[in-house]
Design an enzyme around this catalytic site. Sequence first.
Site, PDB file in Angstrom:
ATOM      1  N   ASP A 180       0.843  -1.171  -0.003  1.00 14.71           N
ATOM      2  CA  ASP A 180      -0.045  -0.081  -0.081  1.00 14.71           C
ATOM      3  C   ASP A 180       0.867   1.150  -0.083  1.00 14.71           C
ATOM      4  OD1 ASP A 180      -2.475  -1.192  -0.038  1.00 14.71           O
ATOM      5  OD2 ASP A 180      -2.704  -1.112   2.111  1.00 14.71           O
ATOM      6  N   LYS A 238      11.634  -2.688  -5.293  1.00 13.93           N
ATOM      7  CA  LYS A 238      10.584  -3.162  -4.624  1.00 13.93           C
ATOM      8  C   LYS A 238      10.096  -4.572  -5.066  1.00 13.93           C
ATOM      9  CE  LYS A 238      10.053  -1.787  -0.832  1.00 13.93           C
ATOM     10  NZ  LYS A 238       9.525  -0.497  -0.305  1.00 13.93           N
ATOM     11  N   ARG A 283      15.848   5.919  13.608  1.00 12.46           N
ATOM     12  CA  ARG A 283      15.629   6.872  12.183  1.00 12.46           C
ATOM     13  C   ARG A 283      14.811   8.174  12.897  1.00 12.46           C
ATOM     14  NH1 ARG A 283      13.615   4.972   6.593  1.00 12.46           N
ATOM     15  NH2 ARG A 283      16.005   4.248   6.637  1.00 12.46           N
ATOM     16  N   LYS A 330      17.005  -5.953   0.636  1.00 13.87           N
ATOM     17  CA  LYS A 330      16.508  -4.754   1.502  1.00 13.87           C
ATOM     18  C   LYS A 330      15.737  -5.410   2.855  1.00 13.87           C
ATOM     19  CE  LYS A 330      13.679  -0.501   1.577  1.00 13.87           C
ATOM     20  NZ  LYS A 330      12.793  -1.180   2.483  1.00 13.87           N
ATOM     21  N   CYS A 348     -19.674  25.269   2.145  1.00 16.87           N
ATOM     22  CA  CYS A 348     -19.485  23.926   2.265  1.00 16.87           C
ATOM     23  C   CYS A 348     -18.899  23.322   3.448  1.00 16.87           C
ATOM     24  CB  CYS A 348     -18.856  23.423   1.026  1.00 16.87           C
ATOM     25  SG  CYS A 348     -18.716  21.710   0.854  1.00 16.87           S
TER      26      CYS A 348
END
Length: 752
Positions: free
Chosen positions: A50, A329, A154, A133, A458
């Site tokens: 995703d 990937k 990180r 990876k 709106c």
Amino acid sequence: MSQPDQEAQALAAGFSADAAKTRLAELAKRLSDANTAYHAADAPDLSDADYDALKRENAAIEAAFPDLKRADSPSDQVGAAPAEGFSKLTHTQRMLSLANAFDAGDVPDFVAGIRRYLNLGAEADLPFTAEPKIDGLSLSLRYEDGQLVSAATRGDGAIGENVTANARTIDDIPQTLTDAPDVLEVRGEVYMSHADFAALNDRQAEAGAKTFANPRNAAAGSLRQLDASITRSRPLRFFAYAWGEVSAPLAATQSGALNTLKTLGFQINDRTKTCHSAEDMLAHYASIEQDRADLGYDIDGVVYKIDDLDYQRRLGMRSTTPRWAIAHKFPAELAWTTLEAIDIQVGRTGALSPVARLTPVTVGGVVVSNATLHNEDYIAGRDANGGPIRDGKDIRVGDRVQVYRAGDVIPKVADVDLAKRPENTAKYAFPDHCPQCQSEAIREEGDAVRRCTGGLICPAQAVEKLKHFVSRAAFDIDGLGAKQVEAFYLDGWIAEPADIFRLKENYGEGMKQLRNREGWGEKSATSLFNAIDDKRSIALHRLIFALGIRHVGEVAASDLARHFTTWKALAEIVDQAAPAAEAHRRAEDAVLAERKAAADEGRRASLQPQRDKAWADTPEPAKAAWDDLTGIDGIGATVAVSLVTTFQQARERASIDRLITELTDIQPPEARATQSAVAGLTVVFTGALERMTRAEAKARAEAMGAKVSGSVSAKTDIVVAGPGAGSKEKKAKDLGIELLTEEQWLDRIGDA
């Protein structure tokens, strides 16, 4: 090119600049939330597939509209801010993320791009390292005089969490080093093997404790325990693959440096290989993918890095990713399910976005019940130019649809099975009125998105604007998030940003008090009022971004802030440019009409007279202001028109002015590097450069504190002119601006 890539590019090509800007904003917000969930909370709400495909769509749009790239672009984000509970450690060198390749064709493109940047011919040897990876948690280890002194996650790339005590419990991490540089930061990945993960979950289940969803979550959660004894009980491992600050070089190459780290006692992945071509890299990728299930630990791709460290230095960094590396990937996953309904959501800029409600289906280990349908053209099976996508198949409620884990705001519907379409299904009729306020929803020419015309009346737009105002990259008011803003709006407590700063005045005392609201008390109300008052002093770039002006993302806001330095200067130029913005619109309309007429009449279009006529009566001060705005590197006509449009709308301008009166200090941007011969100067590069590419020249100039512009004006300090410089060189001479050759420029910056 893969189907997801084709669809992403087709969608990007169909966007107008306005639609692209809106979409980039949506993607930036969703990915920022995902980063926080993944890096700070160890509770990812998007799978890797995703997340990666979210970034893929973002990259496709940015490639089509490079001037619209945001400061909070997902391609420019690293991790998330450190979580509470740990002390913070500042990285001496930022921990960057990696750009991604999703298709085999991206790899030769990556190699070719590097050759162009370095001016290397196809025959020049250009080795790369290729390594698995690891799907774990990034960690930076700092050694001084051979002793481990700190370990940090990180975090957001600049500041991480201090997990030193926990890192000391990991067997793969040496406590002392022999014959190491005096200062050495070793970077790598904390992970958990499949066997250790299964054993840990068995122990957790036997103890009645929470089990983990996958090894990555287990590793991250174990490393980030406040009690180091818990970390010690977890079977964590560590692969080293990079370094940060180092007092002496480890080697001349990436592969050599890895061997040095191995000699020092670190675990290095034995599937790392040196490759000499894109074909070699892809072959190694295929080999690793084939063996993936047997490695004993999770990986999600292969990382390619330039082997020559001098080339790495020359290539340098983007804002959050190195130019010299890319992560290839592994592909995402697909599943088929039923489309039960199509809902319409209304965004901050009024965009009507269709969302598919699906029969829940598991895709790659995650249950998916919602997916994006992008826009009305996508549902109809066509791109913005009327060309077919999905072979022209439309999407209807009741269809059997293929869901691709592309991680849009939600995953996306990729295909439809016409053989399983129920009888008597009707084509979907996209609404022409806003479902929130019933205002007309129109689609402007060239725009892929239909938008509500209701503006501030709106409620959906008003709420989204307020949510944007308090977002992390904007005012970021502690204790005032999207949920609180929406509740205050629905109860009539706030309607515009200025109202936030009047909350204490209106609801601190009296009958209706914040402390008496459900979920609030004396302490929390006081804390919120104090947090709001703290934000009466705000950085100029945050203020500009917070206004939610269409096309003005974080990058544009920062560019504007650096150029004008004060709110007053920006507002004055935008106001002065109003007649020029109108002339620009007239010119664009006239050019479009002339192109159409010329095509109908079978003649050559005469465009310049149309432009000249449109601009004929524009006052010179307006032209100068327009040139000032559009001459800012990264700020084009689209952003300039959007700024002027917002400032010229009476209600919007009044709302902005009310906000400005509530602020006590609008801080100018921090100065860039000041210790160079060109710091603070505006530089224009024109013509052919022979010692470096244009991209390299721009990056090096900005790193030295210079501002690089795309046009020559009275505010330009230096023009670096190569062969074929043309009109920019002539204009520089006319204006008396300093002209330098490339050699003179390199001599000026000390790099001749």
